[in-house]
Design an enzyme around this catalytic site. Sequence first.
Site, PDB file in Angstrom:
ATOM      1  N   CYS A   1       0.801  -1.224   0.000  1.00 54.74           N
ATOM      2  CA  CYS A   1       0.000   0.000   0.000  1.00 54.74           C
ATOM      3  C   CYS A   1       0.841   1.285   0.000  1.00 54.74           C
ATOM      4  CB  CYS A   1      -0.953  -0.048   1.187  1.00 54.74           C
ATOM      5  SG  CYS A   1      -2.349   1.058   1.005  1.00 54.74           S
TER       6      CYS A   1
ATOM      7  N   HIS B   1      -3.760  -5.900   2.111  1.00 50.74           N
ATOM      8  CA  HIS B   1      -3.503  -6.136   3.523  1.00 50.74           C
ATOM      9  C   HIS B   1      -4.028  -7.535   3.785  1.00 50.74           C
ATOM     10  CE1 HIS B   1      -3.049  -1.807   3.908  1.00 50.74           C
ATOM     11  NE2 HIS B   1      -4.128  -1.701   3.180  1.00 50.74           N
TER      12      HIS B   1
HETATM   13 ZN   LIG Z   1      -3.564   0.752   2.775  1.00 52.05          ZN
END
Ligand SMILES: [Zn+2]
Lengths: 258, 430
Positions: free
Chosen positions: A113, A210
């Site tokens: 991310c 995630h």
């Molecule tokens: Zn993230």
Amino acid sequence: MSPDTQNPQDKQGQQDTQGSKGTIRVVQLYPRDMNIYGDWGNALVLKQRISWHGYSPELLEYNVGDDFPTDVDVILGGGGQDSGQLIIQDDLQQRAGVLTELAEDGAPMLLICGLYQLFGKFFKTRSGPVIPGIGVLDVETHGTNERLIGNVKVATAEFGDVLGYENHSGQTTLGSGVRPLGTVAKGTGNNSRDGHEGARYKNIVASYLHGSLLPKNPAIADFLIRTAAERKFGAFVAGSPDDRYAVLAREHAARRPR
Amino acid sequence: MLYISVPLGKLVRRVSRLRGGGSALPGLVVEKIDPGFMQRTLATLPHGVAVVSGTNGKTTTTKMVVELLESQGLKVFTNRTGSNFTRGVAASLLGEVDWRGRLTADVAVLELDEAHAVHFVNQVAPRYSLLLNVLRDQLDRFGEIDKTAQLLQQIAAKTTGTVVLNREDPRVARIADTLSGQDVQYFGLDESLLSTFPNDDDMRAAPGSPAPAALPQKPPADVVLRKVGPDTADFEYDGVTVTTTMKLRGVYNIFNAAAALVLARSICGGGAATADHSTLLTALSQVAPAFGRGESLTVDGQPLDLVLVKNPSGFRLGLKSFPAGGYATMIAINDNYADGRDMSWLWDVEFDSLRHSGVDQLTGSRAYDMALRLQYDDVRVGSVQPDITPALSAFIREAKDKPKRIFCTYTAMLAIRRELSKITTVEVVS
Ligand SMILES: [Zn+2]
């Protein structure tokens, strides 16, 4: 008794007492400011699997202003909020040299991310300002008003199906210098246009997932460990971690709705 | 038009009750035909409106504030149905007003979800607000923690009288810097208890991680929780420390009791001057946990505790508050919409405290995610069965002679309560 009732730990606990095949040093980048949605899980999985494979794990943290560790074998980078990205951006630029060198030299890295975005060329935020990246990855990211959230399943050639959870509003476009990690079977991935998730370059795995990513995708964890061992010791001798729960968790996760 | 909306709304409410419907429809009807209804009705309350918001503990804290105020003889309107929405408040009001739209209450105490609270305070400015904490909660809904803090800040900014803040949560305490004109009161913790209350900055959970940045100088707090015993708590206020028995379990509930005390003291008009402290403390000691929040049932003559866990901080606090020793443990993790779909939060909780006694039973749609989580923390797992019904019967059968504890997400808790009422005599103790 169903197979579920036996304990994977019983066997693995004993491996710790055997002679180590060598130390593997894992560095978490900016865990203080870039650590969200279970990024710690990725560090924990590497730590445990390194020892289940018979090596000795060493887990280090690198935060803004620290001395950069030497003898780095694996780099882990997590997600963060906008505020976290702003806090680390200057320090990250100062470390661009050493991180680029490690990447080009084949050090394995997992970038999730926020740090996936900042290892790219730039992140143009929705409100206008451009956060420069360090350009290790040939990707660029544009902030949007749309938050991409939900369970994701990605088909990859290298690691089989990759399962996780995405939550991002930055949309990333890949340049010709990288290839996608895989093709999205459920979810959105890098951006709402081309159906790709993540990026692969040298021994870097970058992804929006995630989940945490590594627990349910032990193939990626073992890729990072194998690559680190080969780079450091010339060879990797695998142990036999018990992945029964991982297999079942994958099966169940794959059936859950978006 | 003005007075037609209430009878009509009440009628819809009655009809939708008869048909087993929820509270949204009557609220919607009134909202549509008389958008000023809620604002106008709440404006008549002599002590105004108090709003309770934050990530964790809203329901139990709201319940405490209500019972504290009732102990002082006030008539309190509250959204008991657990509706977190403006429309739910409107629907609850409909149930309470008379046919002419008059509300016979002194004060309203409303539990408001962070996201909807802002919409609400833009319509009705509260006289009091109590802001509990900002923790990682269902980030798939709100996106970011900093955004949640901003939402709470907006509630504080709209408050006309007193804002009550958690002194120990930096994101909440810092809201005071943005306020001008409001009276600010704090609830606080004794230094010795700080480590048992991780705020969000502790949450990353890596061993040896640096302590969070606390406020450089802590402001004095109106009420400080000094000590927590097995069934007592010490609170300090007005320069004196008092010990009271508590029915509530879990240190985080008891910290929120300090928050409730501050708000109740404020509403009763400047603390000691008007509030009767012996009745306040008696009321506090009688408060039972809200539905599913640390409820204790009896099954086969043994206690069975249900501990609701809906985010990493809540889970960590639950593990700290309810030590595993002597108990059989089950964990039930669902990932339905109301639980939050994102399972990453399980990796922000440390399960070391369960290592010694292990976990007997795992269940829920994400039972295997939980098993995997425990495997990586070296916690022994008994059996794993995603289907809650057989898992619960096996757990109860195999731990027949032991006290039992179930950590469960919201929808898992609903399913477990339903099953418990079928397979055994469920006596609600508290
Ligand atoms: Zn993230």
